[in-house]
Scaffold this motif. Structure first.
Motif, PDB file in Angstrom:
ATOM      1  N   GLU A  77       8.719  27.596  31.193  1.00 56.15           N
ATOM      2  CA  GLU A  77       9.461  26.795  29.660  1.00 56.15           C
ATOM      3  C   GLU A  77       8.903  26.874  28.543  1.00 56.15           C
ATOM      4  OE1 GLU A  77       7.975  26.289  33.107  1.00 56.15           O
ATOM      5  OE2 GLU A  77      10.469  25.490  33.890  1.00 56.15           O
ATOM      6  N   LYS A  78       8.624  28.260  27.560  1.00 54.15           N
ATOM      7  CA  LYS A  78       7.917  28.302  26.621  1.00 54.15           C
ATOM      8  C   LYS A  78       8.589  29.096  25.279  1.00 54.15           C
ATOM      9  CE  LYS A  78       3.678  27.363  28.127  1.00 54.15           C
ATOM     10  NZ  LYS A  78       2.228  26.189  27.615  1.00 54.15           N
ATOM     11  N   ILE A  79       8.810  28.930  24.688  1.00 59.69           N
ATOM     12  CA  ILE A  79       9.767  29.305  23.753  1.00 59.69           C
ATOM     13  C   ILE A  79      10.010  30.683  23.620  1.00 59.69           C
ATOM     14  CG2 ILE A  79       9.486  26.736  22.344  1.00 59.69           C
ATOM     15  CD1 ILE A  79       7.988  28.629  19.526  1.00 59.69           C
ATOM     16  N   ASN A  80      10.726  31.738  23.424  1.00 59.18           N
ATOM     17  CA  ASN A  80      11.217  32.147  22.019  1.00 59.18           C
ATOM     18  C   ASN A  80      11.030  33.121  21.039  1.00 59.18           C
ATOM     19  OD1 ASN A  80      11.821  33.096  25.292  1.00 59.18           O
ATOM     20  ND2 ASN A  80      14.123  33.346  25.359  1.00 59.18           N
ATOM     21  N   SER A  81       9.522  33.580  20.531  1.00 61.19           N
ATOM     22  CA  SER A  81       9.781  33.667  19.217  1.00 61.19           C
ATOM     23  C   SER A  81       8.841  34.690  19.219  1.00 61.19           C
ATOM     24  CB  SER A  81       8.430  32.230  19.312  1.00 61.19           C
ATOM     25  OG  SER A  81       8.555  32.299  17.850  1.00 61.19           O
ATOM     26  N   HIS A  82       8.103  35.091  18.037  1.00 64.68           N
ATOM     27  CA  HIS A  82       7.932  35.972  17.131  1.00 64.68           C
ATOM     28  C   HIS A  82       6.469  35.925  17.405  1.00 64.68           C
ATOM     29  CE1 HIS A  82       7.942  34.482  12.538  1.00 64.68           C
ATOM     30  NE2 HIS A  82       9.129  33.988  13.830  1.00 64.68           N
ATOM     31  N   ALA A  83       5.359  35.925  16.619  1.00 57.24           N
ATOM     32  CA  ALA A  83       3.690  35.568  16.338  1.00 57.24           C
ATOM     33  C   ALA A  83       3.374  34.350  15.752  1.00 57.24           C
ATOM     34  CB  ALA A  83       2.748  36.322  16.417  1.00 57.24           C
ATOM     35  N   HIS A  84       4.003  34.319  14.550  1.00 52.35           N
ATOM     36  CA  HIS A  84       4.324  33.244  13.469  1.00 52.35           C
ATOM     37  C   HIS A  84       2.888  33.675  12.904  1.00 52.35           C
ATOM     38  CE1 HIS A  84       7.346  29.925  13.917  1.00 52.35           C
ATOM     39  NE2 HIS A  84       7.395  30.699  15.091  1.00 52.35           N
ATOM     40  N   ASN A  85       2.886  34.961  13.094  1.00 57.62           N
ATOM     41  CA  ASN A  85       1.662  35.355  12.162  1.00 57.62           C
ATOM     42  C   ASN A  85       1.039  36.903  12.178  1.00 57.62           C
ATOM     43  OD1 ASN A  85      -1.071  36.937  12.491  1.00 57.62           O
ATOM     44  ND2 ASN A  85      -1.901  34.862  11.772  1.00 57.62           N
ATOM     45  N   GLN A  86       1.694  37.317  10.775  1.00 60.95           N
ATOM     46  CA  GLN A  86       1.938  38.639  10.397  1.00 60.95           C
ATOM     47  C   GLN A  86       1.317  39.973  11.167  1.00 60.95           C
ATOM     48  OE1 GLN A  86       4.690  39.589   9.737  1.00 60.95           O
ATOM     49  NE2 GLN A  86       5.350  37.965   8.149  1.00 60.95           N
ATOM     50  N   LEU A  87       0.397  39.108  11.598  1.00 58.61           N
ATOM     51  CA  LEU A  87      -1.348  40.352  11.524  1.00 58.61           C
ATOM     52  C   LEU A  87      -0.913  40.027  13.268  1.00 58.61           C
ATOM     53  CD1 LEU A  87      -4.189  38.953   9.371  1.00 58.61           C
ATOM     54  CD2 LEU A  87      -2.574  40.763   8.704  1.00 58.61           C
ATOM     55  N   LEU A  88      -0.935  39.457  14.059  1.00 58.62           N
ATOM     56  CA  LEU A  88      -1.103  39.746  15.173  1.00 58.62           C
ATOM     57  C   LEU A  88       0.453  40.291  15.749  1.00 58.62           C
ATOM     58  CD1 LEU A  88      -2.245  35.645  16.521  1.00 58.62           C
ATOM     59  CD2 LEU A  88      -3.699  38.069  17.015  1.00 58.62           C
ATOM     60  N   ASN A  89       1.140  40.015  15.156  1.00 62.17           N
ATOM     61  CA  ASN A  89       3.244  40.292  15.293  1.00 62.17           C
ATOM     62  C   ASN A  89       3.097  41.742  15.092  1.00 62.17           C
ATOM     63  OD1 ASN A  89       5.522  38.836  15.500  1.00 62.17           O
ATOM     64  ND2 ASN A  89       6.711  39.863  14.104  1.00 62.17           N
ATOM     65  N   VAL A  90       2.035  42.506  14.497  1.00 64.80           N
ATOM     66  CA  VAL A  90       1.783  43.525  14.199  1.00 64.80           C
ATOM     67  C   VAL A  90       1.327  44.514  15.056  1.00 64.80           C
ATOM     68  CG1 VAL A  90       1.015  46.041  12.259  1.00 64.80           C
ATOM     69  CG2 VAL A  90       3.028  43.419  11.332  1.00 64.80           C
ATOM     70  N   LEU A  91       0.178  43.937  14.749  1.00 64.49           N
ATOM     71  CA  LEU A  91      -0.851  44.431  15.999  1.00 64.49           C
ATOM     72  C   LEU A  91      -0.362  44.579  17.447  1.00 64.49           C
ATOM     73  CD1 LEU A  91      -4.617  42.739  15.108  1.00 64.49           C
ATOM     74  CD2 LEU A  91      -3.441  45.161  16.022  1.00 64.49           C
ATOM     75  N   ALA A  92       0.281  43.461  18.079  1.00 66.43           N
ATOM     76  CA  ALA A  92       1.457  42.852  19.469  1.00 66.43           C
ATOM     77  C   ALA A  92       2.734  44.424  19.025  1.00 66.43           C
ATOM     78  CB  ALA A  92       2.138  41.505  19.635  1.00 66.43           C
ATOM     79  N   THR A  93       3.187  44.366  18.295  1.00 70.08           N
ATOM     80  CA  THR A  93       4.891  45.465  18.281  1.00 70.08           C
ATOM     81  C   THR A  93       4.273  46.803  18.081  1.00 70.08           C
ATOM     82  OG1 THR A  93       5.051  44.867  15.898  1.00 70.08           O
ATOM     83  CG2 THR A  93       6.295  43.127  18.055  1.00 70.08           C
ATOM     84  N   THR A  94       3.545  47.251  17.208  1.00 71.67           N
ATOM     85  CA  THR A  94       2.817  48.377  17.377  1.00 71.67           C
ATOM     86  C   THR A  94       0.937  48.696  17.197  1.00 71.67           C
ATOM     87  OG1 THR A  94       2.770  47.875  14.516  1.00 71.67           O
ATOM     88  CG2 THR A  94       4.802  48.285  14.969  1.00 71.67           C
ATOM     89  N   GLY A  95       0.842  47.848  17.754  1.00 69.97           N
ATOM     90  CA  GLY A  95      -0.685  48.461  18.138  1.00 69.97           C
ATOM     91  C   GLY A  95      -1.268  48.101  16.413  1.00 69.97           C
ATOM     92  N   ILE A  96      -2.742  48.540  16.924  1.00 73.31           N
ATOM     93  CA  ILE A  96      -3.717  49.659  16.273  1.00 73.31           C
ATOM     94  C   ILE A  96      -3.111  50.717  15.026  1.00 73.31           C
ATOM     95  CG2 ILE A  96      -6.168  50.518  15.387  1.00 73.31           C
ATOM     96  CD1 ILE A  96      -6.846  48.917  18.261  1.00 73.31           C
ATOM     97  N   THR A  97      -2.331  51.596  15.658  1.00 77.52           N
ATOM     98  CA  THR A  97      -1.610  52.728  14.728  1.00 77.52           C
ATOM     99  C   THR A  97      -0.462  51.948  13.605  1.00 77.52           C
ATOM    100  OG1 THR A  97      -1.819  53.902  16.875  1.00 77.52           O
ATOM    101  CG2 THR A  97      -0.124  54.360  14.829  1.00 77.52           C
ATOM    102  N   GLY A  98       0.745  50.881  13.980  1.00 74.80           N
ATOM    103  CA  GLY A  98       1.728  50.571  13.157  1.00 74.80           C
ATOM    104  C   GLY A  98       0.385  48.909  11.825  1.00 74.80           C
ATOM    105  N   PHE A  99      -0.572  48.576  13.035  1.00 70.74           N
ATOM    106  CA  PHE A  99      -1.902  47.852  11.599  1.00 70.74           C
ATOM    107  C   PHE A  99      -2.154  48.618  10.703  1.00 70.74           C
ATOM    108  CE2 PHE A  99      -5.176  45.672  10.921  1.00 70.74           C
ATOM    109  CZ  PHE A  99      -4.897  44.342  10.437  1.00 70.74           C
ATOM    110  N   ILE A 100      -2.760  49.389  10.998  1.00 69.48           N
ATOM    111  CA  ILE A 100      -3.551  50.284   9.491  1.00 69.48           C
ATOM    112  C   ILE A 100      -2.587  50.863   9.051  1.00 69.48           C
ATOM    113  CG2 ILE A 100      -4.436  52.732   9.839  1.00 69.48           C
ATOM    114  CD1 ILE A 100      -6.126  52.336  12.109  1.00 69.48           C
TER     115      ILE A 100
END
Length: 324
Positions: free
Chosen positions: A301-324
Motif C-alpha cells: 500500500e506504500k506510495i510509488n515515488s522517488h526519494a524526495h532527497n537528491q542525495l538518496l535519489n542519486v545514490l539509489a539509482t546510480t550508486g557511488i559511481t554516479g554520486f561521485i
C-alpha cells in the motif's frame, strides 16, 4: 528579439513548461540563423572543460556503465537519457546571454513586473478556491500557482526571489520612486505566494540564504530584518486564525511525513543492495514500485515515488559511481 525570448524563458518555470520549451526552441532558431549568417565569427576549437562540465560527461558515463553492468535491455530505460538535453539548453543560454550585456536596473524592473501576474493569479486561486483557467474547484489549502503544484511554484519562485532580492539590495537606490514601489510590491507578493505553498524546505532555505547573504553584506540590516520578520510572524500568528491554522496544518505530523520516512528507509536499502551502480538510472518519479516495496518487506500500500532527497535519489539509482 533575443532579449524577449530570454525573458519568456525565465518566466516559463513559474508559468508553463510548454512556454519554457517553446522559448528555448526559438532561441535555438536564432542561434542557427546567426551561425549560418556569421560563420566566420564562430570558433569551435576544443578547450579544457570547467569542473562542472566534467560532471556532465562522467555522470552520463556512470549511468551508461550502470546500465551495462546491470544488463538493462529495456529501451525505455535507455531513452531516459534524453532527459539530458538540458545540457544543450544550458549552452544555448550561454550563447544567448553572451550576445549582450545585462543591465542590473533593467533586471530589477523586469523581476518586479514580470512575476506580478503569476503570483497574483496564484493568490487569487488560493483565496477563491477556483481555478478559472481549468474550470475546476481547488480543494488544496496550499497555493498551487499556474504550474498547479505547490512544490513547483515554491522551488521556481524561490530561486527567482533570491535573484530579485540580491539585485534590489545593490540597485534599489538607483531605481525611480515608481519602480521602487513596484519592486517592493512584486517582492512581497512573490514571498507571500511562496509562504502560502507551505513548502517547509523552501521556507528554511530562503531564510538561511538571506541571513548568510546579509551576514556578509549588511549585519545591521540582518538584525533589523530578523526582528521585523519575527514581529510580523508573531502578529499574524496571534491575530489571524487562518494563518495560525495553516501553520499548525503544515507543521503537524501528517501521513506524508511517515510516507517520506518510509521512502528514505527503502532507498537506504536500495543503496545497501547495490552500492556501486545503484538500481539503474531512472527519470521516473515512481521507481519505488509495488515490486520494490514487496522486495524489501514493506506492505504494497506504500506510495510509488522517488526519494524526495537528491542525495538518496542519486545514490539509489546510480550508486557511488554516479554520486561521485
Amino acid at each position: 528579439m533575443l532579449s524577449y525570448l530570454l525573458a519568456g524563458a525565465v518566466i516559463g518555470p513559474v508559468v508553463s513548461q510548454s512556454l519554457l520549451d517553446f522559448m528555448i526552441f526559438l532561441i535555438f532558431v536564432c542561434f542557427a540563423r546567426d551561425y549560418t549568417t556569421h560563420k566566420d565569427q564562430y570558433n569551435f576549437t576544443l578547450r579544457k572543460p570547467f569542473l562542472f562540465e566534467y560532471g556532465f560527461i562522467f555522470y552520463i558515463l556512470a549511468i551508461v556503465a550502470g546500465f551495462i553492468v546491470l544488463n538493462v535491455t529495456d529501451l525505455e530505460a535507455w531513452l531516459r537519457l534524453y532527459k539530458f538535453h538540458w545540457i544543450i539548453n544550458f549552452y544555448l543560454f550561454v550563447w544567448a546571454f553572451g550576445r549582450y550585456e545585462l543591465n542590473p536596473i533593467k533586471l530589477a524592473k523586469f523581476f518586479g513586473f514580470a512575476y506580478l501576474a503569476p503570483n497574483i493569479y496564484g493568490l487569487y486561486v488560493t483565496m477563491s478556491n477556483y481555478d478559472w483557467s481549468s474550470s475546476r474547484t481547488i480543494a488544496s489549502t496550499r497555493l498551487l500557482g499556474l504550474l498547479e503544484s505547490a512544490t513547483y511554484h515554491a522551488h521556481a519562485n524561490g530561486v527567482i526571489l533570491m535573484f530579485f532580492l540580491i539585485i534590489l539590495f545593490f540597485q534599489f537606490k538607483k531605481l525611480s520612486k515608481s519602480y521602487k514601489i513596484l519592486s517592493v510590491i512584486g517582492l512581497s507578493l512573490m514571498a507571500l505566494g511562496i509562504f502560502l505553498t507551505f513548502t517547509r524546505g523552501i521556507w528554511l532555505s530562503l531564510t538561511l540564504t538571506t541571513m548568510i547573504f546579509l551576514l556578509f553584506h549588511n549585519r545591521r540590516f540582518l538584525v533589523v530584518s530578523s526582528f521585523a520578520g519575527l514581529l510580523l510572524i508573531s502578529s499574524l500568528y496571534s491575530f489571524s486564525d487562518s494563518f495560525r491554522d495553516r501553520v499548525h496544518h503544515s507543521m503537524q505530523t501528517k501521513t506524508a511525513d511517515y510516507e517520506r520516512w518510509d521512502l528514505f528507509s527503502v532507498h537506504l536499502k536500495m543503496i545497501q543492495d547495490s552500492p556501486i551502480f545503484g538500481i539503474g538510472y531512472s527519470n521516473s518519479l515512481s521507481h519505488t514500485t509495488r515490486e520494490v516495496w514487496t522486495k524489501y518487506g514493506y506492505t504494497t500500500e506504500k506510495i510509488n515515488s522517488h526519494a524526495h532527497n537528491q542525495l538518496l535519489n542519486v545514490l539509489a539509482t546510480t550508486g557511488i559511481t554516479g554520486f561521485i
